[in-house]
Design a protein around this motif. Sequence first.
Motif, PDB file in Angstrom:
ATOM      1  N   GLY A   1      -6.177   8.514  -0.082  1.00  0.00           N
ATOM      2  CA  GLY A   1      -5.693   7.143  -0.129  1.00  0.00           C
ATOM      3  C   GLY A   1      -4.193   6.973  -0.043  1.00  0.00           C
ATOM      4  O   GLY A   1      -3.681   5.886  -0.303  1.00  0.00           O
TER       5      GLY A   1
ATOM      6  N   GLY B   1       0.802  -1.215   0.000  1.00  0.00           N
ATOM      7  CA  GLY B   1       0.000   0.000   0.000  1.00  0.00           C
ATOM      8  C   GLY B   1       0.831   1.258   0.000  1.00  0.00           C
ATOM      9  O   GLY B   1       0.320   2.350   0.262  1.00  0.00           O
TER      10      GLY B   1
ATOM     11  N   ARG C   1      -7.036   0.210   2.027  1.00  0.00           N
ATOM     12  CA  ARG C   1      -6.791   1.648   2.063  1.00  0.00           C
ATOM     13  C   ARG C   1      -7.510   2.350   3.206  1.00  0.00           C
ATOM     14  O   ARG C   1      -7.472   3.568   3.320  1.00  0.00           O
ATOM     15  CB  ARG C   1      -7.163   2.281   0.722  1.00  0.00           C
TER      16      ARG C   1
END
Length: 473
Positions: free
Chosen positions: A420, A292, A374
């Motif tokens: 995000g 991520g 997220r």
Amino acid sequence: MVRHLPTLSLAISVTSLALLLAQPAAAETVTIGIGTQDTTTNTATAGTVIRQLHLLEKYLPTNGKYANIKFELDWQNFTSGPPVTNAMMANKLQIGMMGDYPLIVNGFTFENNPESKSRLIAIAAYNLSGSGNGIVVHKDSPYYDLADLKGKLISVPFGSAAHGMVLKAMQDRGYASDFFQLVSQSPEVGSTNLQEKKIDAHADFVPFAELLPFRGFARKIFDGVETNLPTFHGIVVRTDFAEKYPEVVVAYMKALIAANQWLRDDPKRAAEKIQEWTGINKEVVYVFLGPGGNMTTDPTVKPALIDAAVTDVTVLQKLGRMKEFDPRKWVDDSYIRKAYAEMKLDYDAQLASTGNYEISGQDSFCKKPIADPRKAGEVWVDDAGILPFANAACTLGAYADFKAKGKKINVAYVFDTTRGIKLFADQAFYAVGDGEVAPFLLKKDAEAYAAKIGGKVLGFDDAVKSAVGGGKT
């Protein structure tokens, strides 16, 4: 005896010729100059990792026309892109890596070079939203927005990806060219001057807008994601070298693919090794390159990135810094395609994908699986590793629990609620109310969201207390 001398001489000559032909041909040495940016986290797998793990040596060709060639690797480290282009123009480097704006200048500069052109052959890392570059102020400053910096002294490495970001942000907001007092300073000089409060703000590329806040004296007030334009670092090669030694360029592409896989196989170990090799804190490396992370390591040359490069050219043209240049004609993905094919990988499938690898697993604090990567978070506990949690509230609750148990915590990560992007939890602003804990990079975003949910904006310490109390303010 005299009559036999000619025959004997002929026999000796034939024997000598046979011995000469039997000798192996003298080895030719080919020097490959590779320009890296070790402290630029975006290029870690394209440079530092390949070099340190000797991955290029693993894939270099050794048969056919290369049977008698000895390769000598000349790794040269730079702190920004423009000097890489200078060295490539002087043919001291054959391969180089740099950010989007320097890459475009590289391609444009080589267009008028009679000896060779340059071609963009692969991507080191990218962010489709534009995150990576950023602007930081001193942690004690009163500035929280770009508009607050009107008339202020801002340093940025001129010609860098961060410089391009600043120019794009100014154009987007309709700011005049003298809205800021812009001066050129390297990352090292700008960082020192910001710490000593000799400048009001410093704009820089990966990883400095995260590194300086992590080291405790800066606060980010602008992220490249606000330009809403993809950013990337890529790899360029001199065409004279690539056309003479195409198999070497393909070998480099294979090494890049292997380096990216090594990173993803164990991102914590990779972050620790990259810290060892570059001096960039492992926690900062991880915020970009971990699951991520704010950068995606993917070597395929995506159309969206080249479209962004076309926009970058327009930005530079509006400022009179560039004439006509078409990035679409500058790309050559044949080498990375060939590397994929020879490694039995599907290039077109990867080209179509824009997904990063994400946080996954079970939340050990809130006792539930990670449903939305997220919305998740992570806590890096010194003796337990990097642990995932389902959301910001669970992350901060677990953080408090580890602290109460006397555990040493390196860092915690959360994601910006609307953008995000991955954040250091202690650098975020939190909109807290109605049982919700929502992290944001920017104070103004947190204030807007807090007003929406009838909550308050809290700093990290108060947000942790709120999370322990069930999201109450």
